[in-house]
Motif scaffolding. Structure first.
Motif, short mmCIF file in Angstrom:
data_model
loop_
_atom_site.label_atom_id
_atom_site.label_comp_id
_atom_site.label_asym_id
_atom_site.label_seq_id
_atom_site.Cartn_x
_atom_site.Cartn_y
_atom_site.Cartn_z
N ASN A 145 1.08 -0.89 0.22
CA ASN A 145 -0.21 -0.16 -0.10
C ASN A 145 0.87 1.13 0.41
OD1 ASN A 145 -2.74 -1.05 -0.08
ND2 ASN A 145 -2.73 -0.98 2.70
N ASN A 370 -10.17 8.18 6.43
CA ASN A 370 -10.17 6.72 6.46
C ASN A 370 -12.07 6.45 6.30
OD1 ASN A 370 -8.23 6.81 4.89
ND2 ASN A 370 -6.61 5.64 5.89
N SER A 371 -11.72 7.05 8.54
CA SER A 371 -13.15 6.61 8.20
C SER A 371 -14.46 7.58 8.01
CB SER A 371 -13.71 7.42 9.86
OG SER A 371 -12.01 6.58 10.35
N SER A 373 -17.54 8.75 6.01
CA SER A 373 -18.46 8.20 5.25
C SER A 373 -20.11 8.61 4.93
CB SER A 373 -19.37 7.10 6.72
OG SER A 373 -19.35 7.91 7.21
N SER A 397 -3.10 7.64 6.96
CA SER A 397 -5.00 7.58 7.42
C SER A 397 -5.68 8.82 6.70
CB SER A 397 -4.96 9.08 8.42
OG SER A 397 -4.36 9.90 8.26
N SER A 399 -4.99 6.92 2.87
CA SER A 399 -4.94 5.98 2.14
C SER A 399 -6.81 5.49 1.52
CB SER A 399 -4.97 4.95 2.33
OG SER A 399 -4.87 3.70 3.16
N ARG A 400 -7.25 5.12 1.65
CA ARG A 400 -8.62 4.92 1.33
C ARG A 400 -10.53 5.98 0.80
NH1 ARG A 400 -8.04 1.61 5.79
NH2 ARG A 400 -9.62 2.64 6.94
N PHE A 401 -9.64 7.17 0.99
CA PHE A 401 -10.39 8.72 1.70
C PHE A 401 -11.65 8.05 -0.50
CE2 PHE A 401 -11.60 12.99 0.21
CZ PHE A 401 -13.02 13.42 1.18
N THR A 403 -11.18 7.05 -2.95
CA THR A 403 -11.89 5.62 -2.68
C THR A 403 -13.59 5.73 -2.49
OG1 THR A 403 -10.02 4.10 -3.41
CG2 THR A 403 -12.02 3.21 -3.17
N SER A 404 -13.26 5.65 -1.41
CA SER A 404 -14.90 6.23 -0.22
C SER A 404 -15.51 7.26 -1.16
CB SER A 404 -13.96 5.70 0.69
OG SER A 404 -14.10 5.01 1.37
N LYS A 407 -17.16 6.33 -3.84
CA LYS A 407 -18.39 5.59 -4.06
C LYS A 407 -19.99 5.75 -3.55
CE LYS A 407 -15.64 1.49 -3.13
NZ LYS A 407 -15.45 0.38 -1.71
#
Length: 740
Positions: A145, A370-371, A373, A397, A399-401, A403-404, A407
């Motif tokens: 990652n 990353n949290s 929503s 903290s 790394s997934r933002f 991508t979220s 969606k």
């Protein structure tokens, strides 16, 4: 989540895993030692019957002959009611010497298998092997990652020295650790009968036993047909019992031989389960494959090192962690703050904003990016505070933002303000913050404020941004944040060399050392060590000018092993720190700290290295050349103003040409009749540079942004016939910049 699991599980199992690894590394040497000391039969082999016949007179009380995986032959016997064991020559049957297992190795084996605690210890060893496997896999996924995916797993690693050491060692040892852990777990499963035992029932043969007078062992036909090289174990029958048999184990299976007729009464080949077990046992211990044992031992020796570096990384992160108080739940918060941080420094600013909004009466929820929503039903505003990692990447903290965010199909009516944190001297200044805002705009997300940025953790800029936020939300908002600066060291100016006065560009090469009176410095000199912290050419030194708490950064032209800290500084009109440095006299001191910059240095390779710079950008490039003791091909392109006034490092560069640390020097000057710039010389050498790049050359550029942009344009034209461009070289890690 993966990082927390990796850290916490590593801390909990550290002692068990380290003991398991060290004991395993010690045991891995045993097969090599046994192999090196063994008298091996090789191709000149004899039969088991012939060897046993040679031993009959010397060892009348022989009970067993055993051939180890290393090839050594051991005879076990009884003499005058005393048991003994000797190493024997597999060809002649002659005694080599007494055999006894090393008490130390027996103790280490018990420590490795059960921590000297029998069954509870075996359970503990199994748990440790399982944790080692989980840590290895989780570490591998975290590394992938960090580097941008499995395709880039061998990219150069960025970060502090401790981080790079931890990751690099882990990357090297990963296959060995996986093999050791998985084979150890399999053997544990056999021990605890979680996998069916490989042992099978002995065949029935008693009705076939002759029971006659025992024949001489060297005449037994079944033993005559078996070579010593195929033998594993021969167990003799009990004396005076004519109905007992010889039990022989070979590489193919186990059989029983009549001691009277020499007939093979029964033979049972190894079942597939036993073949698998023995293969896995060999992989785990190295018995019969000594070179693999040494490789696995070297792999497990990395575990104590990675444990130490891992604890250092965890502790540093813990020390910089920020606690958010009065953190409202996401469903009740009217204000949401999301944080993207790699080293926790951005969390400090988020905490200041969180507390100020609380004081103003807002219900605030603060969490990592990353949290994120799409479930903030009461929220009226969203703040995103994010740093940038490396060359424009997302910090840990966050790394997934993206991508979220991608969606989300329905954009909420939630105004957002993005604030980026970075350092303007790096080309990817706040790049991830720009990427986040671009993604939000693409989703038609309403803006509370346009993107803003904070340079070098500036408290003043953060306070100014807070005033702008206060006006938008109709609340007085005072953001007073004092970033935690690194511990500084005192450095004394030992030497300075001045250039450029004649062309109105005063430039100085400044060389610092630890003060003579410093007690630590005196101790280091007594012990023969450098007085400076660890750093490499291309790293940065943060210098605090007098009457300022905000550090300015300069690229280092030396490594700590050179014994000095060296920078090259041009004095800028009105420049606070450059004026401060140029006013220094030999013996004056400064306060400074080291900022690692692993993204700007040559990576280990035999390929050519092209160094490009202008002005003071020559500093780290000279540092790379100075430490090119292996004489890798290095080509320097550098631009100055006047050869008589500001040919920086001219004597050193000429000496490096003579001793082959520098392959080629291309210096050009703008205030001469030629009025040439570094990009002009690069264009003239297009054919040579294209050939170097085609051979895998890496390019390092240091200096002003305008110069770097011009160089990039020229190089794109030069390498276009190769079907690549500078962006391709950057993606390959072969084009690196340190520009300002």
């Amino acid at each position: 989540m993966l990082r927390k699991f990796h850290s916490l599980s590593g801390l909990m199992a550290a002692l068990l895993i380290v003991v398991l690894a060290i004991s395993g590394a010690i045991l891995s040497v045993k097969p090599f030692l046994e192999r090196s000391q063994a008298k091996v039969a090789g191709t000149a082999s004899i039969s088991v019957a012939e060897l046993a016949g040679k031993l009959a007179s010397r060892y009348p009380g022989v009970e067993q002959i055993q051939r180890t995986d290393s090839g050594s032959l051991i005879v076990y016997f009884t003499d005058n009611n005393q048991t003994g064991a000797d190493l024997i020559n597999p060809i002649t049957g002659a005694t080599i010497g007494a055999y006894s297992a090393s008490p130390f190795m027996v103790w280490v084996k018990n420590l490795h298998r059960s921590y000297l605690l029998d069954t509870p210890g075996r359970i503990g060893a199994s748990v440790a092997a399982f944790m080692l496997l989980l840590l290895t896999f989780s570490g591998a996924f975290m590394l992938a990652n960090r580097l941008g995916g499995w395709r880039h797993i061998f990219r150069p690693i960025q970060g502090s020295f401790i981080q790079r050491l931890h990751l690099q060692v882990g990357r090297i040892a990963i296959l060995g650790l996986i093999l050791s852990a998985t084979t150890g777990l399999y053997m544990s499963a056999i021990t605890f009968e979680l996998i069916p035992d490989y042992q099978s029932a002995e065949p029935a043969f008693l009705e076939k036993v002759n029971g006659g007078k025992p024949a001489s062992i060297n005449t037994l036909s079944a033993l005559q047909a078996i070579s010593v090289t195929e033998l594993r174990e021969l167990v003799y029958p009990y004396p005076q019992d004519q109905n007992d048999v010889y039990s022989i184990t070979t590489n193919l299976g186990r059989g029983f031989v009549d001691q009277s007729t020499g007939q093979l009464l029964a033979f049972q080949p190894y079942a597939s389960k036993q073949v698998i077990y023995e293969f896995i046992y060999m992989l785990h211990t190295g018995d019969g494959l000594w070179w693999l044992g040494l490789l696995l031992g070297l792999s497990t020796l990395t575990v104590p090192l990675m444990t130490w570096t891992g604890i250092q990384i965890w502790w540093n992160r813990k020390q910089s962690a920020v606690s958010i108080s009065n953190n409202t739940t996401p469903r009740l918060a009217d204000t949401v703050i999301l944080v993207g941080s790699e080293s926790n420094s951005t969390w400090g600013f988020a905490q200041t904003l969180h507390n100020a909004l609380n004081l103003a009466g807002y219900l605030v929820h603060t969490d990592s990016m990353n949290s994120f929503s799409n479930n903030y039903p009461q929220a009226k505003r969203l703040f995103i505070l994010t740093a940038t990692y490396g060359d424009g990447k997302a910090p840990a903290s966050a790394s997934r933002f993206l991508t979220s965010l991608d969606k989300i199909t329905k954009t909420p009516d939630l105004p957002v303000a993005v604030l980026g944190f970075g350092d303007r001297q790096f080309p990817a200044f706040c790049q991830f913050a720009h990427d986040v805002e671009a993604a939000l705009i693409a989703k038609a997300w309403p803006q509370l404020l346009p993107l803003d940025s904070i340079n070098c953790q500036s408290s003043q800029e953060f306070a100014r941004w807070g005033q702008a936020i206060g006006k938008v939300i109709n609340s007085e908002l005072t953001l007073v944040h004092t970033p935690v600066h690194r511990h500084t060291m005192t450095l004394e100016l030992a030497e300075r060399i001045d250039y450029g006065v004649a062309v109105q560009a005063p430039t100085a090469v400044l060389r610092f050392k630890s003060p003579e009176g410093d007690s630590k410095s005196m101790l280091n000199r007594f012990l023969g060590r450098t007085n400076l912290p660890n750093f490499e050419a291309g790293d940065l030194v943060g210098i605090l000018p007098s009457d300022s708490s905000e550090a300015r950064y300069y690229s280092l032209a030396s490594a700590s092993k050179d014994g000095i800290l060296e920078i090259c500084v041009r004095q800028h009109p009105g420049g606070l720190c450059s004026s401060f440095l140029h006013a220094l006299s030999v013996g004056d001191t400064i306060k400074a700290f080291i900022q690692p910059n692993p993204g700007f240095r040559p990576f280990s390779s035999k390929a050519p290295i092209v160094l490009i710079g202008a002005g003071t950008g020559i500093g780290p490039l000279v540092g790379f050349i100075r430490n090119n003791k292996a004489h890798h091909p290095m080509h320097l392109y550098w631009g100055g103003r006047c050869p008589k006034s500001d040919f920086l490092y001219q004597p050193e560069l000429n000496s490096y040409l003579k001793d082959k640390r520098l392959t080629e020097l291309n210096a050009v000057f703008s205030r001469t009749n030629e009025r040439s710039y570094v990009q002009d010389k690069i264009a003239l050498d297009a054919v040579e540079l294209r050939q170097l790049i085609d051979k895998g050359a890496q390019i390092l550029v240091c200096g002003g942004r305008n110069m770097a942009n011009s160089v990039m344009v020229v190089l794109d034209e030069i390498i276009a016939p190769l079907g690549i461009d500078v962006q391709t070289l950057k993606a390959q890690g072969r084009y690196r910049e340190d520009v300002y």
